[in-house]
Write a protein that holds these residues in place. Structure first.
Motif, mmCIF file in Angstrom:
data_model
loop_
_atom_site.group_PDB
_atom_site.id
_atom_site.type_symbol
_atom_site.label_atom_id
_atom_site.label_comp_id
_atom_site.label_asym_id
_atom_site.label_seq_id
_atom_site.Cartn_x
_atom_site.Cartn_y
_atom_site.Cartn_z
ATOM 1 N N SER A 37 80.957 40.663 26.926
ATOM 2 C CA SER A 37 81.728 41.491 27.360
ATOM 3 C C SER A 37 81.302 42.076 29.022
ATOM 4 N N LYS A 38 82.198 42.599 29.842
ATOM 5 C CA LYS A 38 81.752 43.339 31.100
ATOM 6 C C LYS A 38 82.542 44.284 31.177
ATOM 7 N N PRO A 39 82.044 45.542 31.844
ATOM 8 C CA PRO A 39 82.725 46.468 32.089
ATOM 9 C C PRO A 39 84.208 46.511 32.906
ATOM 10 N N LYS A 40 85.048 47.057 32.450
ATOM 11 C CA LYS A 40 86.501 47.110 33.285
ATOM 12 C C LYS A 40 86.024 47.584 34.852
ATOM 13 N N PHE A 43 85.540 51.361 35.080
ATOM 14 C CA PHE A 43 84.330 51.683 34.624
ATOM 15 C C PHE A 43 83.086 51.170 34.870
ATOM 16 N N ARG A 44 83.116 50.368 36.016
ATOM 17 C CA ARG A 44 81.775 49.626 36.400
ATOM 18 C C ARG A 44 80.590 50.317 36.836
ATOM 19 N N TYR A 45 80.929 51.553 37.113
ATOM 20 C CA TYR A 45 79.569 52.607 37.332
ATOM 21 C C TYR A 45 79.153 53.303 36.062
ATOM 22 N N GLU A 46 79.916 53.135 35.194
ATOM 23 C CA GLU A 46 79.691 53.895 33.823
ATOM 24 C C GLU A 46 79.281 53.348 32.904
ATOM 25 N N GLU A 47 79.642 51.903 32.597
ATOM 26 C CA GLU A 47 79.276 51.091 31.425
ATOM 27 C C GLU A 47 78.240 50.003 31.779
ATOM 28 N N ASP A 48 77.424 49.630 30.968
ATOM 29 C CA ASP A 48 76.104 48.719 31.295
ATOM 30 C C ASP A 48 76.716 47.342 31.599
ATOM 31 N N ARG A 49 76.006 46.630 32.448
ATOM 32 C CA ARG A 49 76.226 45.209 32.438
ATOM 33 C C ARG A 49 75.384 44.381 31.362
#
Length: 209
Positions: A37-40, A43-49
């Motif tokens: 998966s990858k962050p939507k 939410f790219r600054y809140e979820e981990d890559r």
């Protein structure tokens, strides 16, 4: 009297066969898949890559209840496999920690769990193999080489659960976890094995089934 004795022996043999079959049929393993998966975007600054993104994820084999054997790097990742520098190891995780391998955030992850019946001989081989691999990892972790999906396939192949390939063919055919998952899902559908799926957090884009 002689015929009664013969009947008695046949009954004992039948009961033993039934008990042996029941014991064999009760053995199974579960292959666990954490989907890539990858962050939507929102939410790219809140979820981990995660490593591998949409083609990443993780794979492991539950050899005992809540005991998942899986493969990973010790530190960093080699681009090409280095047989003389084994930067990898097999791990044991419980179910919770296995699904937190990329992130310990409480958001639900997308997972697939495939239950596969095995024979008592295959169970003995799996136990022996896991002990040996945990003590002495046989290969390096590399982007172009063995990673979690290929390593899980190797364990299953050595135990006689799936067809065995050469080292190079194994990692080339199972280049990322989804390739193993789809192989096992196809076999599970044909043989009516149990497949359990759980959707992941809506904050991430998940690889398709």
């Amino acid at each position: 009297m002689k015929s009664l004795f013969t009947y008695f022996i046949i009954c004992i043999f039948c009961l033993s066969s039934i008990e042996l079959k029941a014991d064999t049929d009760s053995l199974f393993i579960r292959v666990h898949f954490l989907h890539g998966s990858k962050p939507k975007r929102k939410f790219r600054y809140e979820e981990d890559r995660w490593f591998g993104g949409m083609l990443g994820g993780h794979a492991g084999i539950e050899i005992e209840k809540n005991v998942i054997l899986n493969f990973g790097p010790r530190s960093g990742v080699h681009v090409f496999s280095k047989p003389r520098i084994i930067n990898s190891r097999y791990f044991i995780h419980d179910t919770l920690s296995f699904y937190q391998v990329h992130s310990d955030k409480p958001n639900p992850v997308k997972k697939t769990i495939i239950t596969i019946p095995i024979s008592s001989q295959q169970k003995v081989k799996l136990d022996s193999l896991s002990k040996a691999y945990l003590e002495n990892c046989p290969y390096d972790y590399a982007f172009f080489g063995m990673r979690c999906g290929a390593a899980a396939y190797d364990v299953l192949a050595e135990a006689g659960v799936v067809r065995k390939f050469s080292f190079r063919k194994t990692w080339r055919k199972i280049f990322y976890p989804r390739r193993l998952r789809r192989r096992l899902e196809h076999a599970a559908s044909a043989k009516s094995y149990l497949i359990h799926k759980s959707p992941g957090s809506s904050r991430r884009r998940w690889e398709k089934d």
